[in-house]
Every structure is written in structure tokens, then in C-alpha cells.
Design an enzyme around this catalytic site. Structure first.
Site, PDB file in Angstrom:
ATOM      1  N   SER A  74     -13.110  -4.843 -31.712  1.00 22.16           N
ATOM      2  CA  SER A  74     -12.290  -5.884 -32.344  1.00 22.16           C
ATOM      3  C   SER A  74     -13.066  -7.188 -32.469  1.00 22.16           C
ATOM      4  CB  SER A  74     -11.047  -6.162 -31.507  1.00 22.16           C
ATOM      5  OG  SER A  74     -10.286  -4.997 -31.352  1.00 22.16           O
TER       6      SER A  74
HETATM    7  N1  SAH Z   1     -11.714  -2.269 -26.432  1.00 24.22           N
HETATM    8  C1  SAH Z   1     -12.673  -1.621 -27.271  1.00 24.22           C
HETATM    9  C2  SAH Z   1     -12.159  -1.385 -28.668  1.00 24.22           C
HETATM   10  C3  SAH Z   1     -11.846   0.024 -28.822  1.00 24.22           C
HETATM   11  S1  SAH Z   1     -11.289   0.606 -30.379  1.00 24.22           S
HETATM   12  C4  SAH Z   1     -13.997  -2.330 -27.294  1.00 24.22           C
HETATM   13  O1  SAH Z   1     -14.161  -3.395 -26.668  1.00 24.22           O
HETATM   14  O2  SAH Z   1     -14.920  -1.780 -27.908  1.00 24.22           O
HETATM   15  C5  SAH Z   1      -9.993   1.637 -29.802  1.00 24.22           C
HETATM   16  C6  SAH Z   1     -10.407   2.781 -28.923  1.00 24.22           C
HETATM   17  O3  SAH Z   1      -9.220   3.446 -28.503  1.00 24.22           O
HETATM   18  C7  SAH Z   1     -11.255   3.848 -29.626  1.00 24.22           C
HETATM   19  O4  SAH Z   1     -12.437   4.010 -28.907  1.00 24.22           O
HETATM   20  C8  SAH Z   1     -10.372   5.093 -29.579  1.00 24.22           C
HETATM   21  O5  SAH Z   1     -11.111   6.294 -29.425  1.00 24.22           O
HETATM   22  C9  SAH Z   1      -9.514   4.805 -28.362  1.00 24.22           C
HETATM   23  N2  SAH Z   1      -8.255   5.548 -28.287  1.00 24.22           N
HETATM   24  C10 SAH Z   1      -7.393   5.876 -29.280  1.00 24.22           C
HETATM   25  N3  SAH Z   1      -6.355   6.564 -28.790  1.00 24.22           N
HETATM   26  C11 SAH Z   1      -6.532   6.681 -27.434  1.00 24.22           C
HETATM   27  C12 SAH Z   1      -5.799   7.288 -26.375  1.00 24.22           C
HETATM   28  N4  SAH Z   1      -4.660   7.960 -26.581  1.00 24.22           N
HETATM   29  N5  SAH Z   1      -6.299   7.183 -25.124  1.00 24.22           N
HETATM   30  C13 SAH Z   1      -7.465   6.541 -24.866  1.00 24.22           C
HETATM   31  N6  SAH Z   1      -8.202   5.949 -25.837  1.00 24.22           N
HETATM   32  C14 SAH Z   1      -7.747   6.021 -27.111  1.00 24.22           C
END
Ligand code: SAH
Length: 232
Positions: A74
Site C-alpha cells: 500500500s
Molecule cells: N501489508 C502488506 C500489504 C499486503 S497486500 C505490505 O506491507 O506489503 C495484501 C496481502 O494480503 C497479500 O499479500 C495477500 O496475499 C494477502 N491475503 C489476502 N487474503 C488473505 C488471507 N485470507 N489471509 C492472509 N493473507 C491474505
């Protein structure tokens, strides 16, 4: 995080330098982020080591960037806004306590949280991303962060309850397990698809548990990748 720097950080000159990070912090201030501890952490955590090297020079722009597997890190403002929503109340600062992050992604937000909270758990459904986050975090010597490969829809029962829960992917409905694993007085931020609204519309929601009641507040309009059930 200790003062020791990994090799990629030492390579951090020019667009990835401390000065570039300081400019990002100034921009966050102008955008309304006030929590000094949070701003300090954002000034300290080297965001460029969490993105692919080809994109490192853009790591401090206020933009979301691809991290592979169709996922994104993000923009700094949104990361800051979410953490601030957990840690700042109308009456002042609130300790984050034990934190659960759902969606580790590249590990950047997890690294920030580990600067601000005593205990952080971060769950990622994609093993490849969880492994990459572990590699990204290695040089930072963070000892109060645990990465878990699992489905965040279920929360993390073995470590519950949590004082703070931060969900980094957009849900279509509020996951029951996460609300259940919120401690009394706990707070959760979660991007939620708005029912009935245009397909793309998402709202950042703040939940506060007070005994059996859960207070909901709508925050900003946001755009996140979807929260997906199951492990990958
Ligand atoms: N906080 C992160 C942003 C991640 S983007 C950063 O600093 O980079 C969102 C993430 O959520 C993705 O990696 C995706 O694979 C994960 N995601 C989506 N659904 C999920 C679930 N049910 N459980 C765990 N992770 C999930």
C-alpha cells in the site's frame, strides 16, 4: 530494530537514502498524520528493501507498488492511516499491545508494527510471499515479529486475543473469527467492500470492542487487493 544495517541498506544511497525517507515523513505530516512515534518508525524502516530492486527508487513515492503474485504494497499514507487509526484515540495515544496483521505481503507494514508494539503476529496466505517477507526482514533483526503462513480469515487462534488487528486486504463481509479474537477494548481496522455500492467501492472501517458491543466507524475510501479465503 538495531542500528545494524543489512547489505541492501548500505547500498541505500540517492533515492533510497535517509533524506528521501525524511521527505516522505514530511509529506505524511502534510497529509495529516500526527502520531510522532509512527512518523519516527516510518522514518526508520527502509521501505526500499521491501520492493523489487528495479522499483527501489520509487519506494518513497506516495504510491502503491507491485510486490509480485498480483499483490501490492500500500501507499505510505494508507499504511500510516491504518496504524494511526489503531493507536490514536480521541483522548490520546493507545498502546497497540498484541497485534495481528492479516496479509503480510512483503513485510513492510509488519516491520513498522514491530517498531510500535511489543508483540506482532502477521499471517499471509501465499507461502511464496510469506517466505519473501521473511527474507526481506532478515537484515532488520526484529525479534518481536512472528510470520505465519495461513488463512487470515480464521485469525490466529493460538495467539488470540489481540489488542489490535490490522487487515491489509479488502473483505466482502466482516470475518467473524477476527471480531471474536479482538480483546476487550481492542481495535481492528479493515477495508470493507460497501454493500450495494459500485463494485469498486471500499471503505476503511474501524471496529472497537467494548464488552459484547462492537462499535463501527467509517474512515477513508480506499482501494485494496481482495481478502481471499484459503492458503496458496
Ligand atoms: N501489508 C502488506 C500489504 C499486503 S497486500 C505490505 O506491507 O506489503 C495484501 C496481502 O494480503 C497479500 O499479500 C495477500 O496475499 C494477502 N491475503 C489476502 N487474503 C488473505 C488471507 N485470507 N489471509 C492472509 N493473507 C491474505
Amino acid at each position: 530494530m538495531s542500528a545494524a544495517h543489512g547489505p541492501r541498506q548500505l547500498a541505500g544511497i540517492g533515492m533510497t537514502s535517509q533524506r528521501t525517507r525524511a521527505r516522505m515523513v514530511e509529506r505524511l505530516r502534510e497529509q495529516g498524520i500526527r502520531d510522532e512515534r509512527l512518523l519516527g518508525a516510518m522514518g526508520a524502516v527502509p521501505r526500499h528493501i521491501f520492493v523489487e530492486e528495479a522499483l527501489a527508487s520509487r519506494a518513497y513515492e506516495d504510491t502503491a507498488l507491485p510486490i509480485g503474485f498480483g499483490q501490492t504494497i500500500s501507499q505510505p499514507y494508507v499504511v500510516a492511516r491504518m496504524i494511526e487509526a489503531l493507536g490514536v484515540t480521541d483522548t490520546g495515544a493507545r498502546p497497540l499491545g498484541k497485534v495481528l496483521e492479516v496479509g503480510t505481503g512483503c513485510g513492510y507494514q509488519a516491520a513498522l508494527l514491530a517498531q510500535l508494539a511489543p508483540d506482532v503476529y502477521s499471517v499471509e496466505r501465499l507461502r511464496a510471499l510469506s517466505d519473501r517477507a521473511r527474507a526481506n526482514l532478515r537484515g532488520l533483526r526484529i525479534s518481536n515479529l512472528r510470520l505465519v503462513h495461513g488463512d487470515g480469515y480464521a485469525g490466529l487462534k493460538e495467539a488470540a486475543p489481540f489488542d489490535s488487528i490490522i487487515v491489509a486486504a479488502a473483505a466482502r463481509a466482516i470475518p467473524d473469527a477476527l471480531v471474536e479474537q479482538l480483546a476487550n477494548g481492542g481495535r481492528m481496522v479493515l477495508p470493507l467492500h460497501m454493500p450495494g455500492a459500485a463494485r469498486e467501492e471500499q471503505r476503511l472501517m474501524l471496529f472497537e470492542r467494548n464488552g459484547r458491543t462492537v462499535l463501527q466507524t467509517e474512515l477513508d475510501s480506499v482501494r485494496f487487493v481482495p481478502l481471499t479465503a484459503g492458503k496458496g
